[in-house]
Design a protein around this motif. Structure first.
Motif, mmCIF file in Angstrom:
data_model
loop_
_atom_site.group_PDB
_atom_site.id
_atom_site.type_symbol
_atom_site.label_atom_id
_atom_site.label_comp_id
_atom_site.label_asym_id
_atom_site.label_seq_id
_atom_site.Cartn_x
_atom_site.Cartn_y
_atom_site.Cartn_z
ATOM 1 N N HIS A 28 5.639 -3.053 -5.476
ATOM 2 C CA HIS A 28 6.180 -1.724 -5.755
ATOM 3 C C HIS A 28 5.758 -0.706 -4.691
ATOM 4 N N GLN A 29 4.593 -0.889 -4.109
ATOM 5 C CA GLN A 29 4.189 -0.013 -3.007
ATOM 6 C C GLN A 29 5.105 -0.229 -1.803
ATOM 7 N N ARG A 30 5.393 -1.494 -1.473
ATOM 8 C CA ARG A 30 6.308 -1.794 -0.360
ATOM 9 C C ARG A 30 7.705 -1.263 -0.663
ATOM 10 N N LEU A 31 8.144 -1.445 -1.903
ATOM 11 C CA LEU A 31 9.456 -0.952 -2.300
ATOM 12 C C LEU A 31 9.523 0.562 -2.156
ATOM 13 N N GLY A 32 8.470 1.243 -2.569
ATOM 14 C CA GLY A 32 8.423 2.703 -2.437
ATOM 15 C C GLY A 32 8.504 3.141 -0.985
ATOM 16 N N ARG A 33 7.806 2.418 -0.110
ATOM 17 C CA ARG A 33 7.874 2.757 1.314
ATOM 18 C C ARG A 33 9.278 2.508 1.860
ATOM 19 N N SER A 34 9.915 1.426 1.424
ATOM 20 C CA SER A 34 11.278 1.131 1.874
ATOM 21 C C SER A 34 12.252 2.209 1.423
ATOM 22 N N GLY A 90 2.346 -7.394 -8.141
ATOM 23 C CA GLY A 90 3.379 -6.464 -8.566
ATOM 24 C C GLY A 90 3.137 -5.061 -8.039
ATOM 25 N N ILE A 91 1.883 -4.642 -8.044
ATOM 26 C CA ILE A 91 1.535 -3.321 -7.508
ATOM 27 C C ILE A 91 1.859 -3.266 -6.021
#
Length: 90
Positions: A49-55, A45-46
């Motif tokens: 969310h890191q990938r989502l934040g970069r996107s 999950g972490i």
């Protein structure tokens, strides 16, 4: 002069969120020191969310670039229109 402080007395925003989501889970983690058994799921999950934040950051950057290019295009278009107003075509 800074005074020494106890790190256990600091209340972080993430702890408030954890408490508001589930008081019992917060109490188990903070008071009794229990940790969830599904650490692999939490780690996944972490990472998600890191990938989502970069996107999201990339999308915001492209949005800014597109507005800048749109503005530049409008300026160039306005200059072309204004420049052609004084010329006579045959």
């Amino acid at each position: 002069m800074p005074t020494p402080y106890d790190d256990d007395l600091i209340l972080r925003a993430s702890e408030v969120g954890h408490y508001m989501f589930c008081r019992r889970a917060w109490w188990l983690a903070q008071v009794l020191g229990y940790r969830p058994d599904d650490q692999a799921v939490l780690t996944a999950g972490i990472r998600f969310h890191q990938r989502l934040g970069r996107s999201v950051s990339t999308a915001q950057r492209w949005e800014k670039i597109s507005y800048a290019l749109l503005g530049l295009g409008l300026i160039v278009g306005a200059l072309l229109i204004l420049g052609s107003c004084g010329t006579v075509t045959r």
